[in-house]
Design a protein around this motif. Sequence first.
Motif, mmCIF file in Angstrom:
data_model
loop_
_atom_site.group_PDB
_atom_site.id
_atom_site.type_symbol
_atom_site.label_atom_id
_atom_site.label_comp_id
_atom_site.label_asym_id
_atom_site.label_seq_id
_atom_site.Cartn_x
_atom_site.Cartn_y
_atom_site.Cartn_z
ATOM 1 N N ILE A 558 0.869 -1.179 0.000
ATOM 2 C CA ILE A 558 0.000 0.000 0.000
ATOM 3 C C ILE A 558 0.901 1.222 0.000
ATOM 4 O O ILE A 558 1.796 1.341 0.838
ATOM 5 N N ARG A 559 0.685 2.104 -0.927
ATOM 6 C CA ARG A 559 1.550 3.259 -1.003
ATOM 7 C C ARG A 559 0.977 4.449 -0.246
ATOM 8 O O ARG A 559 1.685 5.281 0.281
ATOM 9 N N LYS A 560 -0.360 4.549 -0.264
ATOM 10 C CA LYS A 560 -0.934 5.691 0.439
ATOM 11 C C LYS A 560 -2.275 5.292 1.024
ATOM 12 O O LYS A 560 -3.123 4.726 0.340
ATOM 13 N N ASN A 561 -2.428 5.554 2.286
ATOM 14 C CA ASN A 561 -3.683 5.272 2.961
ATOM 15 C C ASN A 561 -3.780 6.250 4.120
ATOM 16 O O ASN A 561 -3.347 5.982 5.222
ATOM 17 N N VAL A 562 -4.308 7.405 3.818
ATOM 18 C CA VAL A 562 -4.380 8.434 4.846
ATOM 19 C C VAL A 562 -5.566 9.339 4.542
ATOM 20 O O VAL A 562 -5.892 9.585 3.381
ATOM 21 N N LEU A 563 -6.233 9.762 5.580
ATOM 22 C CA LEU A 563 -7.383 10.643 5.397
ATOM 23 C C LEU A 563 -6.879 12.066 5.205
ATOM 24 O O LEU A 563 -6.082 12.561 5.988
ATOM 25 N N ALA A 564 -7.377 12.710 4.146
ATOM 26 C CA ALA A 564 -6.868 14.031 3.819
ATOM 27 C C ALA A 564 -7.223 15.046 4.898
ATOM 28 O O ALA A 564 -6.381 15.802 5.355
ATOM 29 N N LYS A 565 -8.498 15.039 5.308
ATOM 30 C CA LYS A 565 -8.945 16.085 6.231
ATOM 31 C C LYS A 565 -9.364 15.489 7.561
ATOM 32 O O LYS A 565 -10.086 14.503 7.588
ATOM 33 N N CYS A 566 -8.921 16.117 8.615
ATOM 34 C CA CYS A 566 -9.384 15.687 9.922
ATOM 35 C C CYS A 566 -9.520 16.905 10.822
ATOM 36 O O CYS A 566 -8.654 17.203 11.637
ATOM 37 N N TYR A 567 -10.608 17.630 10.615
ATOM 38 C CA TYR A 567 -10.869 18.829 11.407
ATOM 39 C C TYR A 567 -12.002 18.549 12.389
ATOM 40 O O TYR A 567 -12.440 17.399 12.517
ATOM 41 N N GLY A 568 -12.490 19.609 13.021
ATOM 42 C CA GLY A 568 -13.439 19.431 14.124
ATOM 43 C C GLY A 568 -14.594 18.497 13.827
ATOM 44 O O GLY A 568 -14.909 17.604 14.600
ATOM 45 N N GLY A 569 -15.206 18.697 12.652
ATOM 46 C CA GLY A 569 -16.399 17.920 12.345
ATOM 47 C C GLY A 569 -16.097 16.526 11.850
ATOM 48 O O GLY A 569 -17.006 15.707 11.690
ATOM 49 N N ASP A 570 -14.824 16.235 11.568
ATOM 50 C CA ASP A 570 -14.485 14.956 10.955
ATOM 51 C C ASP A 570 -14.087 13.896 11.970
ATOM 52 O O ASP A 570 -14.073 12.718 11.657
ATOM 53 N N ILE A 571 -13.732 14.365 13.177
ATOM 54 C CA ILE A 571 -12.988 13.477 14.075
ATOM 55 C C ILE A 571 -13.731 12.177 14.401
ATOM 56 O O ILE A 571 -13.192 11.090 14.196
ATOM 57 N N LEU B 177 3.467 28.914 -4.608
ATOM 58 C CA LEU B 177 4.668 29.444 -3.958
ATOM 59 C C LEU B 177 5.045 30.823 -4.509
ATOM 60 O O LEU B 177 5.425 31.722 -3.766
ATOM 61 N N ALA B 178 4.862 30.971 -5.820
ATOM 62 C CA ALA B 178 5.238 32.229 -6.461
ATOM 63 C C ALA B 178 4.405 33.397 -5.945
ATOM 64 O O ALA B 178 4.828 34.548 -6.016
ATOM 65 N N LEU B 179 3.213 33.073 -5.435
ATOM 66 C CA LEU B 179 2.366 34.144 -4.892
ATOM 67 C C LEU B 179 2.844 34.600 -3.523
ATOM 68 O O LEU B 179 2.297 35.524 -2.939
ATOM 69 N N GLY B 180 3.824 33.908 -2.984
ATOM 70 C CA GLY B 180 4.376 34.327 -1.702
ATOM 71 C C GLY B 180 3.451 34.056 -0.528
ATOM 72 O O GLY B 180 3.494 34.754 0.487
ATOM 73 N N VAL B 181 2.588 33.028 -0.663
ATOM 74 C CA VAL B 181 1.679 32.732 0.460
ATOM 75 C C VAL B 181 2.452 32.139 1.625
ATOM 76 O O VAL B 181 3.586 31.675 1.478
ATOM 77 N N ASP B 182 1.824 32.130 2.807
ATOM 78 C CA ASP B 182 2.487 31.700 4.040
ATOM 79 C C ASP B 182 2.156 30.255 4.409
ATOM 80 O O ASP B 182 2.789 29.657 5.275
ATOM 81 N N HIS B 183 1.116 29.774 3.787
ATOM 82 C CA HIS B 183 0.567 28.493 4.241
ATOM 83 C C HIS B 183 -0.078 27.813 3.048
ATOM 84 O O HIS B 183 -0.750 28.465 2.247
ATOM 85 N N ILE B 184 0.142 26.505 2.914
ATOM 86 C CA ILE B 184 -0.516 25.765 1.822
ATOM 87 C C ILE B 184 -1.080 24.465 2.397
ATOM 88 O O ILE B 184 -0.379 23.734 3.105
ATOM 89 N N SER B 185 -2.344 24.226 2.119
ATOM 90 C CA SER B 185 -2.942 22.939 2.477
ATOM 91 C C SER B 185 -3.073 22.130 1.204
ATOM 92 O O SER B 185 -3.530 22.656 0.190
ATOM 93 N N THR B 186 -2.637 20.866 1.244
ATOM 94 C CA THR B 186 -2.766 20.015 0.052
ATOM 95 C C THR B 186 -3.633 18.831 0.427
ATOM 96 O O THR B 186 -3.306 18.062 1.318
ATOM 97 N N TYR B 187 -4.757 18.706 -0.259
ATOM 98 C CA TYR B 187 -5.688 17.630 0.064
ATOM 99 C C TYR B 187 -5.791 16.648 -1.076
ATOM 100 O O TYR B 187 -6.039 17.040 -2.220
ATOM 101 N N GLY B 188 -5.588 15.369 -0.766
ATOM 102 C CA GLY B 188 -5.855 14.337 -1.767
ATOM 103 C C GLY B 188 -7.354 14.282 -1.982
ATOM 104 O O GLY B 188 -8.127 14.322 -1.020
ATOM 105 N N LEU B 189 -7.776 14.204 -3.241
ATOM 106 C CA LEU B 189 -9.206 14.130 -3.544
ATOM 107 C C LEU B 189 -9.812 12.913 -2.841
ATOM 108 O O LEU B 189 -9.299 11.798 -2.960
ATOM 109 N N THR B 190 -10.857 13.147 -2.089
ATOM 110 C CA THR B 190 -11.535 12.060 -1.397
ATOM 111 C C THR B 190 -12.913 11.888 -2.033
ATOM 112 O O THR B 190 -13.623 12.873 -2.212
ATOM 113 N N ILE B 191 -13.238 10.670 -2.389
ATOM 114 C CA ILE B 191 -14.559 10.430 -2.969
ATOM 115 C C ILE B 191 -15.546 10.276 -1.817
ATOM 116 O O ILE B 191 -15.467 9.336 -1.037
ATOM 117 N N GLU B 192 -16.459 11.226 -1.711
ATOM 118 C CA GLU B 192 -17.452 11.180 -0.638
ATOM 119 C C GLU B 192 -18.745 10.594 -1.190
ATOM 120 O O GLU B 192 -19.115 10.843 -2.334
#
Lengths: 609, 377
Positions: A558-571, B177-192
């Motif tokens: 398995i190369r990747k198995n991680v939940l992207a988001k885990c904020y208040g409502g997700d926990i 990065l070129a925009l000089g932002v301070d913070h970046i969140s990268t989210y893998g697409l999750t199928i909900e």
Amino acid sequence: MTVKPEHPHRTLVASNIRNFCIIAHIDHGKTTLSDRLLEMTRTIEMRDMEDQALDAMDLERERGITIRMHPVTLGYKARDGQTFELNLIDTPGHVDFSYEVSRSLAACEGALLIIDAAQGIEAQTLANYHLAVEHDLTIIPVINKIDLPAADPERVMNEIEELLVIERSECILASAKNGIGIEEILEAIVARIPPPKGHADHLRALVFNAQFDAYRGVVSYVRVSDGELRAGSKFMSMAHERVYECTEVGVFAPQMRAVKKLGMGSVGYVMANVKSLGDIDVGDTLTEAHNPAHVPLAGYRKAVPMVYCGLYPNEGDEYGDLRDALDKLKLNDAALIYEPETSVALGFGFRCGFLGLLHMEIVQERLERNYNLDLIATSPSVVFRVTKTDGEVEMIDNPAKLPPMTLIDTIEEPFVKATIITPPDYVGTIMDATIARRGTLQNMEYLHDGRVILTFEMPLIEVIVDFFDQLKSRTKGYASLDYEIIGYREGDLVKLEILLNGEWVDALSFIVAREKAPNRGRALAEKLKELIPRQMFEVPIQAAIGGKIVARETVSAIRKNVLAKCYGGDISRKRKLLEKQKVGKERMKRVGRVELPQEAFMAVLRLED
Amino acid sequence: MSLGVYVHLPFCPYICPYCDFAKWPMRPSAANAYLAALYAEIGREPVATAETIFLGGGTPNAYDAGTVAGLIGRLREHFPAPAGLEPEISVETNPELVRTGDFEAYVAAGVTRLSIGVQSFVPDEIRTLGRKHTPEQVRTVAEQARAAGIASVSIDLMFAVPGQTADSWRLSLERALALGVDHISTYGLTIEEHTPFDAWHTREPRAFFDDTREAEVYAIAIDTLEAAGFEHYEISNFARPGHASLHNANYWANGEYAGLGVGAASYRGGERSVHTRDLQRYIEAVTSGQPIPSESESLTGYRRVGEAIMLALRTSRGVDLREFAGRYGVDVREHYAPAIAEYCEAGLLEDDGRSLRLTKQGRFVANDVCGAFLSFE
């Protein structure tokens, strides 16, 4: 004990008793016909019987087969005004239980042979017919379901004449469902089946079936062949030479009803504080303790398990529970045998022996359902007879225990004679399937309706490994199969072994024909790749014969198995998700570092040709 | 201990096909009724100090800047920061809806963090995601935020988007990065479940990334952003020093938070609860003075500890062994010894004597590692 000199016996005829059974291919209407006979003779309200006889038999009912039923005594007043006692003795409906069938037949003088008017003679019809003929039974052919639109009684009568060598005039046309022909059947039972004959003394009673009752112990079903069996008397089991005091005898009326004695020719039950079904076997002869017969009734043998598999608790701490459950099942199932065994991969468990595949499945399901056990079953095996180079003979029921090939002179395996009846279109595909399973065609016969009877000899192990399913799917369910064991034959066999992550998994070993071994090895490695979930590391799967790798597959990590988001409502939600994944993982069996699903141990059963 | 306050603003100009948050298309009447309900809910809350306030959505800037500023004012009044502390106030923003002057109003209201929902700088990917902004718009918005004096500007990006390649992903990262932002969140697409993407995924699973490809692009994010001086401080979050989100850090530290609004989640006194996601029911309950329909659970014992470990392991700080001993009365090292040994040996976890942390490799399979610490007692 003093042996008395043999007296010339007085021969009796129980002229108003008829003992018979009903034999049929599955679904040809045995149960419905039995019901009609009971109704016609006003023996019982049907509902009562079903509740009583089929209680705790849901497994059998689900599978559409009745494995065991009480015998039933029907009181029938014939057209000639005489009253008869008709004892209907049930026979198990599956090839696994052919020994039990033979004992039931031995308790009868006649048999109703039911044949479906639309389907005609099938493999089990033939097998049952031959058994009945071997037991010298009078056979009454009944062509059932004549009300069906597809019914073709003429054709079926042709088949009966041709295959069973019975005159068509003897056939009774019936529809059990609509009550047609029932009285004719009852009259034929009285007229054609001979009454029991036997001696007046020297009790000999055949135990043709037995049930275990939690309160009363073993209830043996007997047919008294000579003499009489009285409540309060002492009798001896001839197979075990053990003496019991008979606490109760009775008849099935249809509920069990105590009587003072069972006379010559009659059918009933015996209770004698017998603790386990293994103590008085099916096929045993009971005789008087003080005046014993010299020769038991013929045909007794110990039930011989033909199929073995390992049963292991998924959780090691359930080992004791599994043992207790097997002990309890054994009370009610003399044919089940088991011995503790240890597997490197699976830990502590039992090597269990069964009459056949169906018997194995039933035992497994009982353990899981009734005893709530989570089990791992290894692939079924047969018993191989191994002659070592030093001349020693070993019976091997676990492939993992096969001695090294260098120490083996010969390996023999059980063979069967398989009879298949099929529409002609499927002959080719059946030939392919049987030849791929090392079968050799012995005979091929055409029936009037164009169907074909094929007789093969093939190794039992090949029948066990998914042959039924293959046959069913290849012939869309039109072919029927029956088989009997015909003995041991030498084979060119090798042990195929599986290594996972470099470690030998003993529970995945199996014995296979040398010429098929590389292909099977490849197929098994592929199948395991499908079944083994990906893990956090790569899992190499290797199949080996005699230490030589013949196939290799890899389950990638398995190369990747991680939940992207885990904020208040997700926990909470995410925690539950991970908990669920964990439960799935915990159901797996850990072998070395590799997590294996339970199905992996049965993978060899699911290989394509 | 202080509180994080989350406020959910559920209206959007349009609905994105992958989103499963509580959200509705913007309708002014509903938005007004909702806002009134929100004020009422604030009024019902016990007054408490809060270190962070977060306005999320939905699309908070579907409301005009004056309304957002007013709401922040009301929140700060009810949830003042502890004495002597500037609160962190974050707002999520859709770049398409930003108007000149918005950010000045935000800053005046006390906003310190802006999180811009960008997802991608590649037009094809933006279209695939059902978004409508242009890369140019994003640049303008980032510049405006900077000019208005917002202290931390963050960008959300999404990887494993159908059609994405390693190169197109690199391009998005570099543009951010070129925009000089301070913070970046990268989210893998999750199928909900029950989203249009779910249906697409069922129909055409091959259009989506498998985990091998996903791991590849995730690794690109880590390498690119770390090389640019960002700290990978949580599985999906990267920040320049001093710019990590305190509000989110509080979630992973198992801290308390109050969630206001429809579908919002709270964690107080050991109880996690989530408001109904039914907008109508939420508004009715609040305006009629009824309790807001919610689901809640309270964890105890090792279930609670397991959850705390699951959260802590997401962060670069990891599980602080002394803190856990003090807070939960558990010797993590001893209680979870077999799992720790196994995962350390596998190179997924590291134990430096003071804390347990996922290794870089461990972050790729955090579910498997975290799962080992969950229990059902």
